[in-house]
Write a protein that holds these residues in place. Sequence first.
Motif, PDB file in Angstrom:
ATOM      1  N   THR A   1      -9.507  16.712  11.468  1.00 34.29           N
ATOM      2  CA  THR A   1     -10.495  16.850  10.479  1.00 34.29           C
ATOM      3  C   THR A   1      -9.920  17.729   9.191  1.00 34.29           C
ATOM      4  OG1 THR A   1     -11.744  19.068  11.007  1.00 34.29           O
ATOM      5  CG2 THR A   1     -11.995  17.418  11.432  1.00 34.29           C
ATOM      6  N   LYS A   2      -9.257  18.997   9.256  1.00 28.97           N
ATOM      7  CA  LYS A   2      -8.289  19.359   7.579  1.00 28.97           C
ATOM      8  C   LYS A   2      -7.031  19.236   7.944  1.00 28.97           C
ATOM      9  CE  LYS A   2     -11.211  23.804   9.097  1.00 28.97           C
ATOM     10  NZ  LYS A   2     -12.323  23.016   7.728  1.00 28.97           N
ATOM     11  N   ILE A   3      -7.102  18.122   7.409  1.00 31.47           N
ATOM     12  CA  ILE A   3      -5.421  17.739   6.621  1.00 31.47           C
ATOM     13  C   ILE A   3      -4.407  18.254   5.981  1.00 31.47           C
ATOM     14  CG2 ILE A   3      -3.811  15.524   7.038  1.00 31.47           C
ATOM     15  CD1 ILE A   3      -6.034  16.312   9.113  1.00 31.47           C
ATOM     16  N   ILE A   4      -3.796  19.175   6.118  1.00 30.85           N
ATOM     17  CA  ILE A   4      -2.778  19.232   5.263  1.00 30.85           C
ATOM     18  C   ILE A   4      -1.375  18.346   4.561  1.00 30.85           C
ATOM     19  CG2 ILE A   4      -0.636  21.460   5.109  1.00 30.85           C
ATOM     20  CD1 ILE A   4      -3.488  22.010   6.093  1.00 30.85           C
ATOM     21  N   ALA A   5      -1.320  18.472   3.413  1.00 26.53           N
ATOM     22  CA  ALA A   5      -0.686  17.138   2.954  1.00 26.53           C
ATOM     23  C   ALA A   5       0.549  17.711   1.977  1.00 26.53           C
ATOM     24  CB  ALA A   5      -2.040  16.917   2.404  1.00 26.53           C
ATOM     25  N   LYS A   6       0.898  17.443   2.091  1.00 25.05           N
ATOM     26  CA  LYS A   6       2.523  17.596   1.167  1.00 25.05           C
ATOM     27  C   LYS A   6       2.571  17.776  -1.213  1.00 25.05           C
ATOM     28  CE  LYS A   6       5.053  18.903   5.308  1.00 25.05           C
ATOM     29  NZ  LYS A   6       6.026  19.222   6.100  1.00 25.05           N
ATOM     30  N   ARG A   7       2.109  17.616  -1.083  1.00 22.34           N
ATOM     31  CA  ARG A   7       1.764  17.593  -2.319  1.00 22.34           C
ATOM     32  C   ARG A   7       2.661  17.046  -3.472  1.00 22.34           C
ATOM     33  NH1 ARG A   7      -2.597  21.269  -5.081  1.00 22.34           N
ATOM     34  NH2 ARG A   7      -0.734  23.317  -4.929  1.00 22.34           N
ATOM     35  N   ASN A   8       4.102  18.188  -3.552  1.00 20.44           N
ATOM     36  CA  ASN A   8       5.382  17.875  -4.138  1.00 20.44           C
ATOM     37  C   ASN A   8       6.228  17.336  -3.118  1.00 20.44           C
ATOM     38  OD1 ASN A   8       5.394  19.904  -1.929  1.00 20.44           O
ATOM     39  ND2 ASN A   8       6.481  21.286  -3.072  1.00 20.44           N
ATOM     40  N   ILE A   9       6.180  16.425  -2.567  1.00 22.21           N
ATOM     41  CA  ILE A   9       6.649  15.888  -1.429  1.00 22.21           C
ATOM     42  C   ILE A   9       8.094  14.930  -2.013  1.00 22.21           C
ATOM     43  CG2 ILE A   9       5.525  13.822  -0.982  1.00 22.21           C
ATOM     44  CD1 ILE A   9       6.494  14.384   2.129  1.00 22.21           C
ATOM     45  N   ALA A  10       7.118  14.336  -3.011  1.00 24.49           N
ATOM     46  CA  ALA A  10       8.232  13.220  -3.243  1.00 24.49           C
ATOM     47  C   ALA A  10       9.388  13.999  -4.701  1.00 24.49           C
ATOM     48  CB  ALA A  10       7.949  11.942  -4.338  1.00 24.49           C
ATOM     49  N   PRO A  11       9.193  15.284  -5.366  1.00 24.15           N
ATOM     50  CA  PRO A  11      10.318  15.693  -5.943  1.00 24.15           C
ATOM     51  C   PRO A  11      11.406  16.733  -5.200  1.00 24.15           C
ATOM     52  CG  PRO A  11       7.390  16.534  -6.682  1.00 24.15           C
ATOM     53  CD  PRO A  11       7.963  15.671  -6.122  1.00 24.15           C
ATOM     54  N   LEU A  12      10.070  17.570  -4.109  1.00 20.92           N
ATOM     55  CA  LEU A  12      11.647  17.904  -3.608  1.00 20.92           C
ATOM     56  C   LEU A  12      12.407  17.618  -2.746  1.00 20.92           C
ATOM     57  CD1 LEU A  12      12.044  20.858  -2.814  1.00 20.92           C
ATOM     58  CD2 LEU A  12      10.175  21.420  -0.699  1.00 20.92           C
ATOM     59  N   LEU A  13      11.926  16.710  -1.607  1.00 23.35           N
ATOM     60  CA  LEU A  13      12.793  15.529  -1.412  1.00 23.35           C
ATOM     61  C   LEU A  13      13.960  15.000  -2.240  1.00 23.35           C
ATOM     62  CD1 LEU A  13      13.353  13.909   1.364  1.00 23.35           C
ATOM     63  CD2 LEU A  13      11.802  12.253   0.800  1.00 23.35           C
ATOM     64  N   ARG A  14      14.244  14.837  -3.707  1.00 24.60           N
ATOM     65  CA  ARG A  14      14.496  13.794  -4.262  1.00 24.60           C
ATOM     66  C   ARG A  14      15.676  15.643  -5.153  1.00 24.60           C
ATOM     67  NH1 ARG A  14      14.824   9.900  -8.067  1.00 24.60           N
ATOM     68  NH2 ARG A  14      12.710   8.912  -8.136  1.00 24.60           N
ATOM     69  N   LYS A  15      15.044  16.081  -4.945  1.00 23.11           N
ATOM     70  CA  LYS A  15      16.269  17.484  -4.854  1.00 23.11           C
ATOM     71  C   LYS A  15      16.926  17.823  -3.877  1.00 23.11           C
ATOM     72  CE  LYS A  15      16.131  22.591  -5.414  1.00 23.11           C
ATOM     73  NZ  LYS A  15      15.443  23.821  -5.730  1.00 23.11           N
ATOM     74  N   GLU A  16      16.591  16.845  -2.597  1.00 28.33           N
ATOM     75  CA  GLU A  16      16.745  17.580  -1.278  1.00 28.33           C
ATOM     76  C   GLU A  16      18.069  16.375  -1.067  1.00 28.33           C
ATOM     77  OE1 GLU A  16      14.135  18.014   1.784  1.00 28.33           O
ATOM     78  OE2 GLU A  16      13.548  20.166   1.581  1.00 28.33           O
ATOM     79  N   LEU A  17      17.763  15.353  -1.239  1.00 25.35           N
ATOM     80  CA  LEU A  17      19.044  14.326  -1.195  1.00 25.35           C
ATOM     81  C   LEU A  17      19.624  14.641  -2.612  1.00 25.35           C
ATOM     82  CD1 LEU A  17      16.278  11.394  -0.818  1.00 25.35           C
ATOM     83  CD2 LEU A  17      17.766  12.335   0.903  1.00 25.35           C
ATOM     84  N   GLY A  18      19.621  15.152  -3.045  1.00 25.77           N
ATOM     85  CA  GLY A  18      20.401  15.420  -4.325  1.00 25.77           C
ATOM     86  C   GLY A  18      21.439  16.501  -4.328  1.00 25.77           C
ATOM     87  N   ARG A  19      21.784  17.232  -3.673  1.00 26.48           N
ATOM     88  CA  ARG A  19      22.212  17.839  -2.855  1.00 26.48           C
ATOM     89  C   ARG A  19      23.865  17.370  -2.825  1.00 26.48           C
ATOM     90  NH1 ARG A  19      18.507  21.822   0.517  1.00 26.48           N
ATOM     91  NH2 ARG A  19      17.434  22.580  -1.068  1.00 26.48           N
ATOM     92  N   LYS A  20      25.077  18.403  -3.717  1.00 22.15           N
ATOM     93  CA  LYS A  20      26.359  17.840  -3.014  1.00 22.15           C
ATOM     94  C   LYS A  20      26.817  17.424  -1.594  1.00 22.15           C
ATOM     95  CE  LYS A  20      28.436  18.628  -7.855  1.00 22.15           C
ATOM     96  NZ  LYS A  20      28.615  19.891  -8.285  1.00 22.15           N
ATOM     97  N   SER A  21      25.997  18.225  -0.913  1.00 15.47           N
ATOM     98  CA  SER A  21      26.178  18.913   0.419  1.00 15.47           C
ATOM     99  C   SER A  21      25.572  18.191   1.054  1.00 15.47           C
ATOM    100  CB  SER A  21      25.994  20.768   0.922  1.00 15.47           C
ATOM    101  OG  SER A  21      23.982  20.524   0.420  1.00 15.47           O
ATOM    102  N   TYR A  22      24.345  17.461   0.683  1.00 19.16           N
ATOM    103  CA  TYR A  22      23.819  16.026   1.796  1.00 19.16           C
ATOM    104  C   TYR A  22      24.501  15.055   1.970  1.00 19.16           C
ATOM    105  CZ  TYR A  22      19.595  13.269   3.375  1.00 19.16           C
ATOM    106  OH  TYR A  22      19.060  12.026   4.257  1.00 19.16           O
ATOM    107  N   LYS A  23      24.106  14.836   3.332  1.00 20.33           N
ATOM    108  CA  LYS A  23      24.883  14.320   4.908  1.00 20.33           C
ATOM    109  C   LYS A  23      24.025  13.056   4.363  1.00 20.33           C
ATOM    110  CE  LYS A  23      28.905  16.512   5.307  1.00 20.33           C
ATOM    111  NZ  LYS A  23      29.875  17.428   6.883  1.00 20.33           N
ATOM    112  N   PRO A  24      24.111  11.812   4.695  1.00 20.65           N
ATOM    113  CA  PRO A  24      22.492  10.928   4.654  1.00 20.65           C
ATOM    114  C   PRO A  24      23.024  10.755   6.034  1.00 20.65           C
ATOM    115  CG  PRO A  24      24.468   9.457   3.259  1.00 20.65           C
ATOM    116  CD  PRO A  24      24.824  11.232   3.191  1.00 20.65           C
TER     117      PRO A  24
END
Length: 360
Positions: free
Chosen positions: A106-129
């Motif tokens: 009944t108490k659902i925690i939602a990550k409202r900054n999920i899109a901008p933060l994920l964009r930042k994580e995928l854009g790191r030079k060290s990120y390996k897909p």
Amino acid sequence: MSEVRLPLEAIKGRGAASRLAHRFESVARGAFDDGWGTLEQGEHAPPKTEVIWEDARSIITSNDSPDVYFDKSINPYRGCEHGCVYCYARPTHSYLNLSPGLDFETKIIAKRNIAPLLRKELGRKSYKPEMIAIGTATDCYQPVERELKLTRQVIELFRETNHPFSLVTKSSGVERDLDLIAPMAAQGLAAIYVTITTLDADLARRLEPRAAAPHRRLRLLKTLAEHGVPCGVSLAPQIPFLTDDMEQVLEAAWEAGARSAFYHVLRLPWEVAPLFKEWLQVHYPDRAERVMARVHDLRGGKDYDADFATRMKGQGIWAELLAQRFKKAVKRLGFNQERVELHSRDFRPPAECEGQGSLF
């Protein structure tokens, strides 16, 4: 004066029958019959769902468990409105000082900054897909996703970057995003797995009160297959003396279009054990002892054993019997003949992270 014991009652639309105190609480509270009949008069109405916004510090989670098929995952939500009483993620609400029982659903925690933060994580030079599994702890297409669309935001970003992903769900809500998923599947970037615990609609309604009905999940598999999306079926969890239709589920899933399958046995870590026992007393008191006795057979005499070697499949003769049934049915029907391989060779970082500025 003798102690008054209140009968356990099912709460409409919910899996848990109580706000079970979590393991970090020093005080436990419960309903009490004061003799005025207030409990029977409906003063304790079924709890409504509440969304609690969270600013997450990270989105992609790494996994090093040797018995799990993915190394990275994303969970847009904590807690799950589906209310599956057996959910192994329930104890995570304890870290939020919330009950793994009713609070979890009944108490659902939602990550409202999920899109901008994920964009930042995928854009790191060290990120390996590499392939990311979405919704591994709680269902990424639970009811609140209809309005919040956090999962869609993640898939939109994966579509933009050609990033491979898979997900497991009990919800037909995934059909909404086929405009993104189907083209990605055609490129070898997406696979969907649908959990069908049982074909027994009454049992499913009690086990998974706000998830899609079994027949609706089969229709979802058919829709996915018709759109060319690689899809499979999860028969998890297998619960002794309750979900005994493994072969029938596999047959129905194959006919609907699933071509891969897997199963796990019931897991009862931490607070899930007392919650499940309470659920048994509410819904199936006549077989509660038999169910738990067989669970103990699968877990070396305990409610649960977290050993990586056995926690997914169990141990002993009953675990071997389940494994044999699954193996024979899968072979007879033709499941798991080809492994779905998702690739990351076409990945490209998000545009903003490549140093490209906006024209306006």
